[in-house]
Enzyme design. Structure first.
Site, mmCIF file in Angstrom:
data_model
loop_
_atom_site.group_PDB
_atom_site.id
_atom_site.type_symbol
_atom_site.label_atom_id
_atom_site.label_comp_id
_atom_site.label_asym_id
_atom_site.label_seq_id
_atom_site.Cartn_x
_atom_site.Cartn_y
_atom_site.Cartn_z
ATOM 1 N N THR A 148 0.816 -1.206 0.000
ATOM 2 C CA THR A 148 0.000 0.000 0.000
ATOM 3 C C THR A 148 0.854 1.261 0.000
ATOM 4 O OG1 THR A 148 -1.716 -1.165 1.242
ATOM 5 C CG2 THR A 148 -1.818 1.239 1.255
ATOM 6 N N PHE A 418 -2.983 -8.271 3.512
ATOM 7 C CA PHE A 418 -1.586 -7.955 3.828
ATOM 8 C C PHE A 418 -1.122 -6.626 3.237
ATOM 9 C CE2 PHE A 418 -2.380 -12.386 2.645
ATOM 10 C CZ PHE A 418 -2.514 -12.919 3.915
ATOM 11 N N CYS A 419 -2.028 -5.636 3.190
ATOM 12 C CA CYS A 419 -1.691 -4.317 2.638
ATOM 13 C C CYS A 419 -1.151 -4.440 1.217
ATOM 14 C CB CYS A 419 -0.678 -3.601 3.527
ATOM 15 S SG CYS A 419 -1.295 -3.220 5.175
ATOM 16 N N ASN A 420 -1.709 -5.363 0.455
ATOM 17 C CA ASN A 420 -1.272 -5.571 -0.925
ATOM 18 C C ASN A 420 -2.493 -5.967 -1.757
ATOM 19 O OD1 ASN A 420 -0.066 -6.347 -3.355
ATOM 20 N ND2 ASN A 420 1.750 -7.147 -2.330
#
Length: 877
Positions: A148, A418-420
């Site tokens: 992110t 997972f911030c992806n």
């Protein structure tokens, strides 16, 4: 149950056999040193190193000894202690550059608060040429498989009127196959391409050879004239792999040190190639960055060195000094990053081999692994395995359920996206429209809404660190097999035929021709199940089911999602009886059972008015301290006291009437993210609890004077504008359970435990305020409202249970079977009981809740299906 034979064909792959297959560098570390440095890991399997690795105790000892022996002052001063700090920081800079095989002649270390701040710094200072100027404009390109923090850079470039271009990994692969020779050009417009050296989602290692090819315009993500620069997001990569900046000369490298050492947190760095550094544009200047400036006139001269110009304010100098001890510990324990790379990959390769081979006896795979490689080469795959668990029908078991079960075995994993988001969409097949619809349905990053419309919103990730062991991998594999995540046998085929989990070559950014995993990696299910220890589970093998097509989407949704609906005012013509009433004066301590009790604006009078906190002011519950259930508080309304008892302790009393003297300590605290104002009950009470629990703690009470927003919490099921007064409960004023539902669950548990179980003990585990008895189990989940005597309540949702129900409320002992049984009974969800809220304001003097009172429910519609609440068990605290 699986057999207990341990023949050659069934023998569990031993530690020695595993080590013998590893490269020499993977066999570092003596067992005794590991036990000293990571003794806090005893009984815990930590598999979230990609989130944060763990520090060695020797790191902390060396750091604390350093602080005790030296005086470190502000490095911006000129005294002796400040000079020592400055020189030590410069030494650490050299140590960092040495770690990446480069020198101060080629790179500069700029300390930041983390890799996110490093990426943001590049976005803010890069010499962009915006749209609309006479010169060709710049482009910011980024790989969609990025964190992110990388994607967020486009917010800054947009303000600067610079176009951002997302690039798919498969597009880079095609460009590399069809690359064109670089053409000479006079255009010097700077463009920036950012990509991760290692995906934090799947562990894919993207080629570091891209750096030079992009810089040389041989691999251009956008066909546009200009000069390309490369920003390498190396935060995930450098935690377990060496990075040689003399070979892979990226222009910018972003790192976070807690990913490498585990300590300190909140410290990272941007490594800047000195050739590009002079062109960076700095607008803001803070303390320490100015050589000279005028306060009354627009005059400013930056510091001489690159680091001085970009490190605003006083750097976190003590944390920087801790890095020296981090490097020392890493070298001493492992021998270097190449060894760490081999060690962690060997663990991931072994785990992947076994995990991808697991099948149900009907041929269905146990997991679906999201990967671009076959885990045969550490140069293209990091020690991360991303997957979802499947049932025997091929349907995905939600990641929150897997996470909850893993916690019962003290296994720490990571779940979600997972911030992806880019990688999550790529691997899980989630469209842009799906993301927007999921948000409208209430799903946000970091919550536990794992299945929407029968499709996953995220996955499970395990990752290994330099201190991970073979036992960690083995424990995880045993957990996948031994827990009742599904209702079918699991078996290994005689020959390893891993299910295809590698993306098709046309889609994969990485290709690998090396041989697949060797047969010797395959484990025997029988040996795993029959192995000694907590994994020996007689119920781990259930009947085989035939492979059948998945259910329709609607049927899957109905099975997995709690049905919410708008209330309808039509009586069910049923009445039931209240059989038990309990309040819990001290949060997470024993119940106080009554036959009649006053009702106030926050629920039962004095219910969860007190709670215990640790020395940091954080609430202690049975999740951390099961012995809380052995503390028995009771309320004496006549004497206006609370009496607290525990075995081996003299009883102690606490007054019910608040007596806030001047010296009373008022403190802010949080319960389930809600701010509450409390006051300390004093040292005498604190000493009593500390002695019994063997740890420092304090008893605090919710302050009745605090009437602001802190106590007016929004409750799920209520309109966003609705605010309800709560005590120190997590979610709602009351929790109601049904004895008929308890009896149904009891039959399932007894069948699995093969031992008697008292109904009353099972009721106690669910820590309800109101217990009723109906005709059918789980009838209560069809109610929208209920009346009990003169009181009227709204049903605001189900209670999503956690591991507290695994704790025997009479002994404090744990048994993970209870949550597993509930999961099986409820179709892999763990709902049990419903939350209630008062429909109108109650006065404690005129409203009583009594055992024997009739219960009249109002049914809800059963057609409208929405997402289930995402919070963990709330009222059981």
């Amino acid at each position: 149950m699986a057999g207990t034979g341990r023949g050659p064909e069934e023998k569990l792959l031993s530690f020695q056999a595993f080590q013998s297959r590893c490269p020499p560098g993977a066999r570092y570390g003596a067992r005794d040193s590991w036990q000293r440095d990571f003794r806090r890991l005893r009984g815990i399997t930590y598999l979230d190193h990609a989130g944060a690795t763990l520090f060695a105790e020797s790191l902390l000892k060396g750091f604390m000894d350093d602080l005790r022996e030296n005086i470190y002052g502000n490095p911006h001063s000129q005294n002796i202690s400040s000079k020592l700090t400055y020189d030590t920081i410069e030494h650490v800079r050299y140590r960092i550059l040495q770690h990446f095989n480069t020198t101060a002649e080629d790179y500069t270390v700029i300390f930041t608060s983390g890799s996110t701040a490093a990426l943001k710094l590049v976005a803010e200072t890069f010499p962009w040429i915006p749209e609309g100027t006479k010169e060709p404009s710049s482009r910011f390109c980024y790989l969609t498989d990025s964190h992110t923090s990388v994607v967020g850079m486009r917010g800054i470039t947009a303000v600067m009127n610079v176009l951002s271009v997302p690039v798919q990994p498969k597009d880079m692969l095609l460009l590399e196959k069809n690359k064109e020779p670089a053409k000479e050009q006079n255009c010097t417009t700077p463009h920036l391409f950012c990509y991760p050296a290692q995906s934090n989602f799947s562990g894919t290692k993207y080629p570091l050879s891209w750096i030079r090819k992009i810089q040389a315009s041989e691999l251009c993500p956008v066909r546009i004239p200009g000069k390309w620069f490369v920003l390498l997001d190396a935060a995930a990569f450098v935690s377990t792999s060496p990075l040689d900046l003399t070979v892979h000369t990226a222009d910018f490298v972003a790192i976070s040190f807690y990913k490498i050492f585990g300590f300190p947190t909140g410290l990272g760095a941007l490594l800047v190639n000195n050739e590009i550094a002079p062109f960076l544009r700095k607008i803001y200047f803070g303390g320490g960055t100015a050589a000279a400036y005028l306060a009354g006139e627009d005059f400013y001269s930056p510091g001489q060195s690159i680091a001085e110009r970009f490190e605003d304010g006083t750097v976190s100098f003590l944390d920087i000094i801790a890095l020296k001890h981090g490097f020392d510990a890493l070298e001493r324990l492992t021998g270097g990053m190449e060894n760490i790379k081999q060690h962690t990959f060997a663990l991931a390769h072994y785990t992947y081999t076994v995990l991808s081979t697991l099948k149900y006896t009907n041929g269905a795979p146990v997991v679906h692994i999201y990967s671009d490689t076959d885990f045969s080469n550490p140069d293209v795959q990091g020690p991360i395995i991303n997957f979802n668990v499947l049932d025997e029908n091929g349907d995905i078991i939600g990641y929150s359920q897997v996470d909850k079960m893993a916690s019962l075995y003290n296994i720490h994993v990571r779940t979600g996206c997972f911030c992806n988001t880019g990688a999550c969409q790529q691997h899980l097949g989630i469209s842009n429209e799906d993301i927007k619809r999921n948000l409208q349905a209430g799903h946000v990053c970091g919550d536990n809404i794992d299945i929407i419309d029968g499709r996953p919103t995220g996955s499970v990730r395990i990752s290994f660190g330099y201190m991970s062991t073979f036992e960690d991998a083995q424990n995880f594999l045993k957990f996948i097999i031994a827990t009742q995540l599904s209702k079918a046998d699991i078996e290994f085929p005689s020959q390893p035929t891993p299910t295809k989990t590698v993306t098709e070559s046309a889609e994969s950014p990485i290709q690998n021709d090396q041989a697949s995993c060797h047969n010797a990696d395959v484990l025997s299910l029988k040996t795993i199940i029959s192995d000694t220890g907590p994994w020996n589970n007689s119920s781990a093998m259930l009947k085989t089911t035939r492979w059948q097509p998945p259910e329709t989407e609607l049927e899957r949704t109905r099975a997995a999602v709690f049905e919410w609906a708008v209330p309808v005012h039509s009586s069910s013509n049923k009445s039931f009886i209240v059989t038990n009433i309990c309040l819990y004066p001290i949060k997470s301590c024993s119940a106080f059972e009554v036959t009649q009790w006053p009702v106030g604006n926050q629920g039962l009078l004095y219910d969860r008015n007190w709670m215990l906190v640790n020395q940091n002011g954080v609430c202690i519950t049975q999740k951390q301290e099961p012995r809380l259930c052995l503390i028995h508080p009771s309320i004496d309304l006549k004497q206006k006291i609370m009496v607290i008892k525990a075995e081996g302790m003299d009883p102690i009393t606490v007054p019910l009437e608040e007596n806030l003297e001047k010296e009373t300590q008022i403190c802010q605290s949080k319960v389930c993210a809600h701010r509450v104002q409390t006051y300390d009950c004093g040292e005498r009470i604190a000493d009593w609890f500390s002695e019994f629990l063997g740890r420092q703690c304090h008893l605090i009470r919710q302050s009745s004077d605090f009437k602001g927003n802190a106590t007016q919490k929004h409750v799920k099921g209520q309109a966003p504008s609705a605010t309800i007064s709560l005590s120190l409960v997590n979610e709602a004023q009351y929790l109601l359970i049904n004895t008929t539902s308890i009896l149904y669950l009891k039959e399932q548990i007894i069948a699995r435990l093969e031992e008697p179980l008292e109904t009353e003990q099972l009721i106690q585990r669910f820590r309800a305020n109101i217990v009723i008895n109906t005709v059918e189990p789980f009838e209560e989940e069809e109610w929208a409202e209920i009346s009990i005597g003169a009181l009227h309540f709204q049903v605001v949702g189900p209670c999503n249970r956690c591991q507290i129900i695994c704790i025997d409320q009479q002994s404090g002992e744990r048994n993970k079977e209870f949550l597993q049984s509930l999961s099986n009974v409820r179709g892999r969800k763990t709902h049990f009981g419903i939350y209630l809220m008062n429909q109108s304001s109650c006065s404690s003097s005129s409203n009583l809740l009594s055992v024997g009172s009739p219960v009249f429910p109002i049914l809800k519609e059963s057609t409208k299906i929405q997402c289930p609440p995402s919070n963990e068990e709330k009222a059981s605290g």
